[in-house]
Design a protein around this motif. Structure first.
Motif, PDB file in Angstrom:
ATOM      1  N   LEU A 124      33.133 131.479  15.122  1.00 26.61           N
ATOM      2  CA  LEU A 124      32.837 130.299  14.477  1.00 26.61           C
ATOM      3  C   LEU A 124      34.073 130.123  13.417  1.00 26.61           C
ATOM      4  O   LEU A 124      34.216 129.093  12.822  1.00 26.61           O
ATOM      5  CB  LEU A 124      31.705 130.156  13.860  1.00 26.61           C
ATOM      6  CG  LEU A 124      30.473 129.805  14.854  1.00 26.61           C
ATOM      7  CD1 LEU A 124      29.067 129.640  13.948  1.00 26.61           C
ATOM      8  CD2 LEU A 124      30.810 128.454  15.459  1.00 26.61           C
ATOM      9  N   SER A 125      34.886 131.229  13.516  1.00 27.16           N
ATOM     10  CA  SER A 125      35.842 131.315  12.321  1.00 27.16           C
ATOM     11  C   SER A 125      37.346 130.821  12.825  1.00 27.16           C
ATOM     12  O   SER A 125      37.437 131.527  13.802  1.00 27.16           O
ATOM     13  CB  SER A 125      36.099 132.605  11.674  1.00 27.16           C
ATOM     14  OG  SER A 125      37.013 132.803  10.787  1.00 27.16           O
ATOM     15  N   PHE A 126      37.943 129.771  12.200  1.00 27.33           N
ATOM     16  CA  PHE A 126      38.954 129.541  12.786  1.00 27.33           C
ATOM     17  C   PHE A 126      40.089 129.181  11.838  1.00 27.33           C
ATOM     18  O   PHE A 126      39.891 128.751  10.611  1.00 27.33           O
ATOM     19  CB  PHE A 126      39.041 128.186  13.612  1.00 27.33           C
ATOM     20  CG  PHE A 126      37.988 128.221  14.851  1.00 27.33           C
ATOM     21  CD1 PHE A 126      38.771 128.613  16.150  1.00 27.33           C
ATOM     22  CD2 PHE A 126      36.879 128.111  14.859  1.00 27.33           C
ATOM     23  CE1 PHE A 126      38.158 128.782  17.199  1.00 27.33           C
ATOM     24  CE2 PHE A 126      36.225 128.411  16.033  1.00 27.33           C
ATOM     25  CZ  PHE A 126      36.799 128.650  16.958  1.00 27.33           C
ATOM     26  N   GLY A 127      41.212 129.748  12.039  1.00 31.42           N
ATOM     27  CA  GLY A 127      42.491 129.756  11.184  1.00 31.42           C
ATOM     28  C   GLY A 127      43.512 128.255  11.606  1.00 31.42           C
ATOM     29  O   GLY A 127      44.361 128.129  10.966  1.00 31.42           O
ATOM     30  N   ALA A 128      43.510 128.070  12.653  1.00 34.88           N
ATOM     31  CA  ALA A 128      44.441 127.100  13.255  1.00 34.88           C
ATOM     32  C   ALA A 128      44.066 126.552  14.553  1.00 34.88           C
ATOM     33  O   ALA A 128      43.460 127.146  15.299  1.00 34.88           O
ATOM     34  CB  ALA A 128      45.837 128.100  13.742  1.00 34.88           C
ATOM     35  N   ILE A 129      44.553 125.347  14.806  1.00 34.22           N
ATOM     36  CA  ILE A 129      44.249 124.464  16.005  1.00 34.22           C
ATOM     37  C   ILE A 129      45.622 123.754  16.314  1.00 34.22           C
ATOM     38  O   ILE A 129      46.293 123.322  15.281  1.00 34.22           O
ATOM     39  CB  ILE A 129      43.222 123.586  15.865  1.00 34.22           C
ATOM     40  CG1 ILE A 129      42.754 123.070  17.161  1.00 34.22           C
ATOM     41  CG2 ILE A 129      43.319 122.632  14.836  1.00 34.22           C
ATOM     42  CD1 ILE A 129      41.295 122.541  16.831  1.00 34.22           C
TER      43      ILE A 129
END
Length: 177
Positions: free
Chosen positions: A47-52
């Motif tokens: 559930l952890s995101f740094g970029a999209i």
């Protein structure tokens, strides 16, 4: 609740469609220019995101780098790169052997070469030539950000590195040199 927002992507074919990547709250979609939101990744590996980012050749293809990089003790680590080919309805986890435990500073697609992605991560600067399936490490170190030139699609800038090899790096040929 999504927590900190790490990254945002807007569908160029429909600017009312906005995607956000949250530090520990997954990927969210607004179809009404930000008035309401719905989660897209509640049951994925992280559930952890740094970029999209969205594929400029097909905005239904979404790439999301798991693991949030904000330079503090409470950054959350990731599991790989998630890819969706249907605007976030389903996801596939890619490159977990490369990026497990990493954090993403940024993930950038090429608007010249289909399938070309560059990733700034805590494990180094990486490139994929096949839409995220396989990755090649270009530089060692912790890379925090990455952009491509709007006028020169083979030019990318990345910031990061290690010790005396830290700074701003530039490639004129999409990462070959």
């Amino acid at each position: 609740n999504s927590g900190r927002i790490s990254s945002i992507a807007v569908d160029p074919t429909n600017p009312r469609r906005i995607y956000i990547a949250a530090s520990h709250g997954g990927i969210w979609l607004s179809s009404d220019a930000g008035h309401s939101w719905r989660p897209l990744s509640d049951f994925e590996a992280s559930l952890s995101f740094g970029a999209i980012c969205l594929d400029p050749f097909n905005p239904a293809v979404i790439y999301a780098g798991t693991g949030e990089d904000h330079g503090a003790r409470d950054s959350y680590f990731g599991a790989g790169v998630l890819r969706s080919t249907d605007s976030g309805a389903t996801w596939e986890l890619l490159a977990e052997d490369v990026f497990a435990g990493a954090v993403f500073g940024n993930l950038v697609t090429s608007y010249k070469v289909p399938g070309l992605l560059m990733a700034a991560t805590s494990y180094g600067l990486f490139r994929s030539l096949d839409g995220g399936t396989t990755w090649q490490k270009l530089l060692d170190g912790h890379f925090r950000d990455l952009v491509t030139s709007p006028k020169q699609p083979d030019v990318f800038y990345a910031c990061g590195g290690t010790g005396s090899r830290g700074g701003v790096f530039k490639t004129y040929d999409a990462g070959n040199t």
